[in-house]
Design an enzyme around this catalytic site. Structure first.
Site, PDB file in Angstrom:
ATOM      1  CD1 TRP A 227      26.557  -0.296   7.954  1.00 47.34           C
ATOM      2  CD2 TRP A 227      27.801  -0.249   6.119  1.00 47.34           C
ATOM      3  NE1 TRP A 227      26.751  -1.601   7.553  1.00 47.34           N
ATOM      4  CE2 TRP A 227      27.522  -1.599   6.413  1.00 47.34           C
ATOM      5  CE3 TRP A 227      28.572   0.023   4.991  1.00 47.34           C
ATOM      6  CZ2 TRP A 227      27.969  -2.667   5.627  1.00 47.34           C
ATOM      7  CZ3 TRP A 227      29.023  -1.038   4.208  1.00 47.34           C
ATOM      8  CH2 TRP A 227      28.724  -2.362   4.529  1.00 47.34           C
TER       9      TRP A 227
ATOM     10  CB  VAL B 229      25.812   5.576  16.441  1.00 50.60           C
ATOM     11  CG1 VAL B 229      25.383   4.586  17.518  1.00 50.60           C
ATOM     12  CG2 VAL B 229      24.769   6.669  16.282  1.00 50.60           C
TER      13      VAL B 229
ATOM     14  CG  ASP C 112      33.009  -6.820  11.110  1.00 52.00           C
ATOM     15  OD1 ASP C 112      33.671  -5.800  10.891  1.00 52.00           O
ATOM     16  OD2 ASP C 112      31.787  -6.793  11.307  1.00 52.00           O
TER      17      ASP C 112
ATOM     18  CE  LYS D  20      31.705  -5.131  13.754  1.00 51.55           C
ATOM     19  NZ  LYS D  20      31.826  -3.685  13.466  1.00 51.55           N
TER      20      LYS D  20
ATOM     21  CE  LYS E 174      28.711  -5.052  10.126  1.00 51.50           C
ATOM     22  NZ  LYS E 174      30.121  -5.008   9.708  1.00 51.50           N
TER      23      LYS E 174
ATOM     24  N   GLY F  79      30.496  -8.142   7.846  1.00 50.47           N
ATOM     25  CA  GLY F  79      31.826  -8.434   7.338  1.00 50.47           C
ATOM     26  C   GLY F  79      32.767  -7.277   7.612  1.00 50.47           C
TER      27      GLY F  79
ATOM     28  NE  ARG G  93      16.425   9.637  13.239  1.00 51.05           N
ATOM     29  CZ  ARG G  93      15.560   8.772  13.742  1.00 51.05           C
ATOM     30  NH1 ARG G  93      14.352   9.171  14.110  1.00 51.05           N
ATOM     31  NH2 ARG G  93      15.890   7.508  13.877  1.00 51.05           N
ATOM     32  NE  ARG G  94      20.415  15.207  11.319  1.00 52.92           N
ATOM     33  CZ  ARG G  94      21.300  15.699  10.493  1.00 52.92           C
ATOM     34  NH1 ARG G  94      21.151  16.941  10.011  1.00 52.92           N
ATOM     35  NH2 ARG G  94      22.352  14.989  10.125  1.00 52.92           N
TER      36      ARG G  94
ATOM     37  CD  GLU H 219      24.752   0.355  16.863  1.00 56.82           C
ATOM     38  OE1 GLU H 219      24.436  -0.082  17.984  1.00 56.82           O
ATOM     39  OE2 GLU H 219      23.919   0.804  16.060  1.00 56.82           O
TER      40      GLU H 219
END
Length: 334
Positions: A20, A282, A248, A195, A110, A140, A40-41, A284
């Site tokens: 994303w 991930v 969404d 959602k 999100k 969205g 991060r890595r 969420e």
């Protein structure tokens, strides 16, 4: 506030180099902005620099010359007019805390967190950790794989500051991505977070092969549950019938690209919470539903679909039995 689309540096920093974050970075780079993409890595940043693509999350999509990956936060944020945050909700605070501050932030995350003070939205986490009040949120029907390939999509950016919302709208809007503005920050964030929970349930319906009627019924009643919950939190009801709510919800509950829908399907086939948490992508929804359950236990608000998803994931109850119990609830008017 310096508009990066008109300033001499024209720089934006994207914090988080998953699918994303990379997709949004590509959109802004297409507009001619200088974009720093923080990973991060170090090995991920170096691989993107060497191959000029994010092979780990978006293989086959070239990174343009004005999109520069880095693992150094100071380098990414130096001179940036805006920090776009695309970090998983559970790592958001600890990621931002040691970083230099940006003049303004845009949340792509999100999710929801639950603290002693109640439910916390991601824009609130960003503001609390950074001390910066100018925070917007984007939501969205935005599946990263399609956005990154410049397939048509629309989204909504919300902020309590109308100038900030219009500013973000300007730097994100393009031939393949249409952005609307909203002043309902609460509603836009809640629609994007809730959602994911419903997509888990929709994936379970798919995994159990219960049919399209079952999934359409689930989504319709879930939308009503989201509206009821959101309005109680101070959101505007009409927000949930827009891009961040209904739009969404449709995309996340039906697309094969949806990680939350896919996770629900895996749950129906026997996947455990530990296996979901170990996924590279991930999910969420499993953290949002936990936060909602903890909040609901204190508030007493009825959210039957959300509670059903929590029982499957955190109590290990059988998806078919839980969904059957939902069907057997006392009949009432719509």
């Amino acid at each position: 506030m310096s508009d990066p689309s008109t300033s001499s540096s024209g720089k934006v920093a994207v914090i988080g180099a998953g699918a994303w974050g990379t997709a949004i970075a590509l959109l802004m780079a297409q507009k001619g902005l200088e974009v720093a993409l923080w990973a991060r890595r170090r090995e991920q940043a170096e691989a993107m620099l060497a191959m000029r693509e994010n092979r780990e999350y978006l293989p086959g999509i070239a990174l343009p010359a004005n999109l520069q990956p880095t693992s150094h936060a100071a380098e990414a944020l130096e001179g940036a007019a805006l920090a776009v945050v695309a970090v998983p909700s559970r790592a958001l605070a600890e990621t931002l805390a040691p970083m230099p501050r940006a003049p303004a932030y845009l949340s792509l995350t999100k999710g929801l967190a639950h603290t002693d003070c109640g439910l916390t939205r991601m824009s609130q986490v960003i503001a609390e950790v950074t001390g910066v009040e100018r925070v917007a949120a984007l939501s969205g029907p935005n599946l990263a794989e399609e956005i990154a390939r410049f397939q048509p999509a629309a989204s909504v950016v919300a902020a309590s500051d109308a100038e900030l919302a219009r500013w973000v709208q300007k730097i994100l809007s393009g031939p393949s991505f249409r952005v609307y503005t909203s002043n309902d920050l609460v509603g836009v964030e809640l629609g994007g977070a809730l959602k994911n929970v419903i997509a888990l349930a929709a994936g379970m319906v798919d995994g159990l092969r219960l049919g399209d009627n079952a999934k359409a019924s689930l989504m319709t009643r879930a939308l009503r549950e989201i509206v009821r919950f959101g309005v109680a939190q101070g959101a505007q009801s009409e927000t949930f019938y827009g891009l961040s709510g209904l739009g969404d919800l449709i995309a996340t509950c039906t697309s094969l690209h949806s990680r939350n829908r896919g996770a629900g399907e895996r749950i129906a086939r026997g996947a455990t919470l530990r296996e979901l948490e170990a996924s590279k992508q991930v999910v969420e929804g499993i953290y949002t539903v936990k936060a909602l359950h903890e909040w609901g236990q204190r508030s007493g608000v009825e959210m039957p679909i959300t509670e059903a998803v929590w029982r499957v994931i955190y109590r290990g109850e059988k998806p078919l039995e839980v969904l059957s119990a939902l069907m057997g609830r006392e009949a009432k008017s719509e």
